[in-house]
Design a protein around this motif. Structure first.
Motif, PDB file in Angstrom:
ATOM      1  N   GLY A   1      19.025 -32.150 -24.335  1.00 12.83           N
ATOM      2  CA  GLY A   1      19.976 -31.096 -24.030  1.00 12.83           C
ATOM      3  C   GLY A   1      20.320 -31.065 -22.554  1.00 12.83           C
ATOM      4  O   GLY A   1      19.782 -31.836 -21.748  1.00 12.83           O
ATOM      5  N   ILE A   2      21.232 -30.161 -22.213  1.00 15.13           N
ATOM      6  CA  ILE A   2      21.639 -29.957 -20.827  1.00 15.13           C
ATOM      7  C   ILE A   2      21.605 -28.455 -20.556  1.00 15.13           C
ATOM      8  O   ILE A   2      22.117 -27.668 -21.350  1.00 15.13           O
ATOM      9  CB  ILE A   2      23.050 -30.513 -20.564  1.00 15.13           C
ATOM     10  CG1 ILE A   2      23.066 -32.027 -20.782  1.00 15.13           C
ATOM     11  CG2 ILE A   2      23.515 -30.163 -19.144  1.00 15.13           C
ATOM     12  CD1 ILE A   2      24.430 -32.664 -20.660  1.00 15.13           C
ATOM     13  N   LYS A   3      20.986 -28.100 -19.444  1.00 14.65           N
ATOM     14  CA  LYS A   3      20.909 -26.699 -19.032  1.00 14.65           C
ATOM     15  C   LYS A   3      21.165 -26.652 -17.529  1.00 14.65           C
ATOM     16  O   LYS A   3      20.510 -27.372 -16.776  1.00 14.65           O
ATOM     17  CB  LYS A   3      19.528 -26.133 -19.367  1.00 14.65           C
ATOM     18  CG  LYS A   3      19.330 -24.695 -18.976  1.00 14.65           C
ATOM     19  CD  LYS A   3      17.922 -24.243 -19.371  1.00 14.65           C
ATOM     20  CE  LYS A   3      17.668 -22.826 -18.950  1.00 14.65           C
ATOM     21  NZ  LYS A   3      16.306 -22.406 -19.265  1.00 14.65           N
ATOM     22  N   ASP A   4      22.117 -25.842 -17.112  1.00 13.09           N
ATOM     23  CA  ASP A   4      22.470 -25.736 -15.692  1.00 13.09           C
ATOM     24  C   ASP A   4      22.759 -27.111 -15.091  1.00 13.09           C
ATOM     25  O   ASP A   4      22.265 -27.470 -14.018  1.00 13.09           O
ATOM     26  CB  ASP A   4      21.353 -25.038 -14.902  1.00 13.09           C
ATOM     27  CG  ASP A   4      21.089 -23.625 -15.391  1.00 13.09           C
ATOM     28  OD1 ASP A   4      22.043 -22.975 -15.852  1.00 13.09           O
ATOM     29  OD2 ASP A   4      19.931 -23.185 -15.316  1.00 13.09           O
ATOM     30  N   ASP A   5      23.553 -27.924 -15.819  1.00 14.22           N
ATOM     31  CA  ASP A   5      23.956 -29.278 -15.381  1.00 14.22           C
ATOM     32  C   ASP A   5      22.789 -30.241 -15.208  1.00 14.22           C
ATOM     33  O   ASP A   5      22.905 -31.245 -14.504  1.00 14.22           O
ATOM     34  CB  ASP A   5      24.778 -29.221 -14.090  1.00 14.22           C
ATOM     35  CG  ASP A   5      26.121 -28.552 -14.289  1.00 14.22           C
ATOM     36  OD1 ASP A   5      26.725 -28.742 -15.376  1.00 14.22           O
ATOM     37  OD2 ASP A   5      26.567 -27.839 -13.376  1.00 14.22           O
TER      38      ASP A   5
ATOM     39  N   GLU B   1       8.062 -27.093 -19.043  1.00 12.96           N
ATOM     40  CA  GLU B   1       7.960 -25.698 -19.476  1.00 12.96           C
ATOM     41  C   GLU B   1       7.244 -25.703 -20.822  1.00 12.96           C
ATOM     42  O   GLU B   1       7.686 -26.355 -21.759  1.00 12.96           O
ATOM     43  CB  GLU B   1       9.361 -25.101 -19.617  1.00 12.96           C
ATOM     44  CG  GLU B   1       9.370 -23.668 -20.063  1.00 12.96           C
ATOM     45  CD  GLU B   1      10.778 -23.101 -20.188  1.00 12.96           C
ATOM     46  OE1 GLU B   1      10.881 -21.978 -20.688  1.00 12.96           O
ATOM     47  OE2 GLU B   1      11.754 -23.769 -19.809  1.00 12.96           O
TER      48      GLU B   1
ATOM     49  N   TYR C   1      12.142 -31.366 -17.899  1.00 13.38           N
ATOM     50  CA  TYR C   1      13.416 -31.376 -17.177  1.00 13.38           C
ATOM     51  C   TYR C   1      13.544 -32.653 -16.355  1.00 13.38           C
ATOM     52  O   TYR C   1      12.547 -33.322 -16.068  1.00 13.38           O
ATOM     53  CB  TYR C   1      13.517 -30.147 -16.270  1.00 13.38           C
ATOM     54  CG  TYR C   1      13.559 -28.857 -17.051  1.00 13.38           C
ATOM     55  CD1 TYR C   1      14.738 -28.409 -17.633  1.00 13.38           C
ATOM     56  CD2 TYR C   1      12.405 -28.104 -17.235  1.00 13.38           C
ATOM     57  CE1 TYR C   1      14.769 -27.229 -18.368  1.00 13.38           C
ATOM     58  CE2 TYR C   1      12.431 -26.919 -17.966  1.00 13.38           C
ATOM     59  CZ  TYR C   1      13.621 -26.495 -18.525  1.00 13.38           C
ATOM     60  OH  TYR C   1      13.641 -25.339 -19.257  1.00 13.38           O
TER      61      TYR C   1
ATOM     62  N   GLU D   1      19.721 -32.479 -17.331  1.00 16.01           N
ATOM     63  CA  GLU D   1      19.251 -32.931 -18.640  1.00 16.01           C
ATOM     64  C   GLU D   1      17.807 -32.510 -18.874  1.00 16.01           C
ATOM     65  O   GLU D   1      17.033 -32.347 -17.935  1.00 16.01           O
ATOM     66  CB  GLU D   1      19.336 -34.455 -18.750  1.00 16.01           C
ATOM     67  CG  GLU D   1      20.739 -34.966 -18.927  1.00 16.01           C
ATOM     68  CD  GLU D   1      20.751 -36.416 -19.338  1.00 16.01           C
ATOM     69  OE1 GLU D   1      20.668 -36.688 -20.556  1.00 16.01           O
ATOM     70  OE2 GLU D   1      20.830 -37.271 -18.448  1.00 16.01           O
ATOM     71  N   TYR D   2      17.471 -32.376 -20.159  1.00 17.02           N
ATOM     72  CA  TYR D   2      16.083 -32.095 -20.529  1.00 17.02           C
ATOM     73  C   TYR D   2      15.789 -32.685 -21.889  1.00 17.02           C
ATOM     74  O   TYR D   2      16.691 -33.046 -22.651  1.00 17.02           O
ATOM     75  CB  TYR D   2      15.783 -30.595 -20.515  1.00 17.02           C
ATOM     76  CG  TYR D   2      16.472 -29.801 -21.598  1.00 17.02           C
ATOM     77  CD1 TYR D   2      15.920 -29.685 -22.886  1.00 17.02           C
ATOM     78  CD2 TYR D   2      17.675 -29.144 -21.358  1.00 17.02           C
ATOM     79  CE1 TYR D   2      16.544 -28.956 -23.872  1.00 17.02           C
ATOM     80  CE2 TYR D   2      18.303 -28.406 -22.341  1.00 17.02           C
ATOM     81  CZ  TYR D   2      17.735 -28.323 -23.598  1.00 17.02           C
ATOM     82  OH  TYR D   2      18.361 -27.603 -24.583  1.00 17.02           O
TER      83      TYR D   2
ATOM     84  N   GLU E   1      13.312 -31.588 -25.155  1.00 18.82           N
ATOM     85  CA  GLU E   1      12.410 -30.601 -25.753  1.00 18.82           C
ATOM     86  C   GLU E   1      11.721 -31.261 -26.929  1.00 18.82           C
ATOM     87  O   GLU E   1      12.368 -31.913 -27.742  1.00 18.82           O
ATOM     88  CB  GLU E   1      13.184 -29.373 -26.212  1.00 18.82           C
ATOM     89  CG  GLU E   1      12.308 -28.310 -26.844  1.00 18.82           C
ATOM     90  CD  GLU E   1      13.062 -27.053 -27.243  1.00 18.82           C
ATOM     91  OE1 GLU E   1      12.446 -26.194 -27.891  1.00 18.82           O
ATOM     92  OE2 GLU E   1      14.259 -26.927 -26.905  1.00 18.82           O
TER      93      GLU E   1
ATOM     94  N   ILE F   1       9.274 -28.531 -22.874  1.00 19.26           N
ATOM     95  CA  ILE F   1      10.543 -29.018 -22.349  1.00 19.26           C
ATOM     96  C   ILE F   1      10.229 -29.781 -21.065  1.00 19.26           C
ATOM     97  O   ILE F   1       9.511 -29.281 -20.200  1.00 19.26           O
ATOM     98  CB  ILE F   1      11.524 -27.872 -22.037  1.00 19.26           C
ATOM     99  CG1 ILE F   1      11.886 -27.110 -23.316  1.00 19.26           C
ATOM    100  CG2 ILE F   1      12.792 -28.425 -21.374  1.00 19.26           C
ATOM    101  CD1 ILE F   1      12.778 -25.901 -23.079  1.00 19.26           C
TER     102      ILE F   1
END
Length: 110
Positions: free
Chosen positions: A48-52, A79, A73, A54-55, A57, A71
């Motif tokens: 996925g992508i969060k706040d530009d 996390e 990052y 990649e991560y 999970e 997760i």
């Protein structure tokens, strides 16, 4: 493969090294979710992508240890998220504990 995804996959592969588990290259290239069944582990993963950024999970299950829900990052920070609780052994006080146990697991599954 981007430098960012390399950091993510290296961290995942390092954690599962002793079981010779690595993320499938095709899934990495396509950023495609998947599952791994190896060395007693069942690992479900999604990119996925969060706040530009990649991560990856993943939720990992092995009958000889507790579940892991993590997760990773692209900056290699991790996390730790909630996991399902293992089944309860019977005791006279299990009714209330069982209700709480079931409530927790329902919430985590959602």
């Amino acid at each position: 493969m981007s430098r960012n995804i390399n950091a993510i996959t290296n961290e995942f592969n390092r954690y599962f090294y002793k079981w010779k588990i690595t993320l499938p290259e095709e899934n990495i290239q396509k950023r495609q979710k998947g599952s791994i069944f190896q060395a007693g582990w069942k690992i479900n993963f999604i990119f996925g992508i969060k706040d530009d950024a990649e991560y990856l999970e993943y939720y990992a299950i092995h009958k000889m240890t507790n579940d892991r829900h993590i997760i990773i990052y692209e900056n290699e920070q991790k996390e730790h998220l909630e996991c399902l609780e293992p089944p309860l052994k019977y005791s006279p006080a299990i009714d209330e504990r069982q209700r709480e146990h079931n409530k927790h697991n329902r919430r985590v599954r959602e």
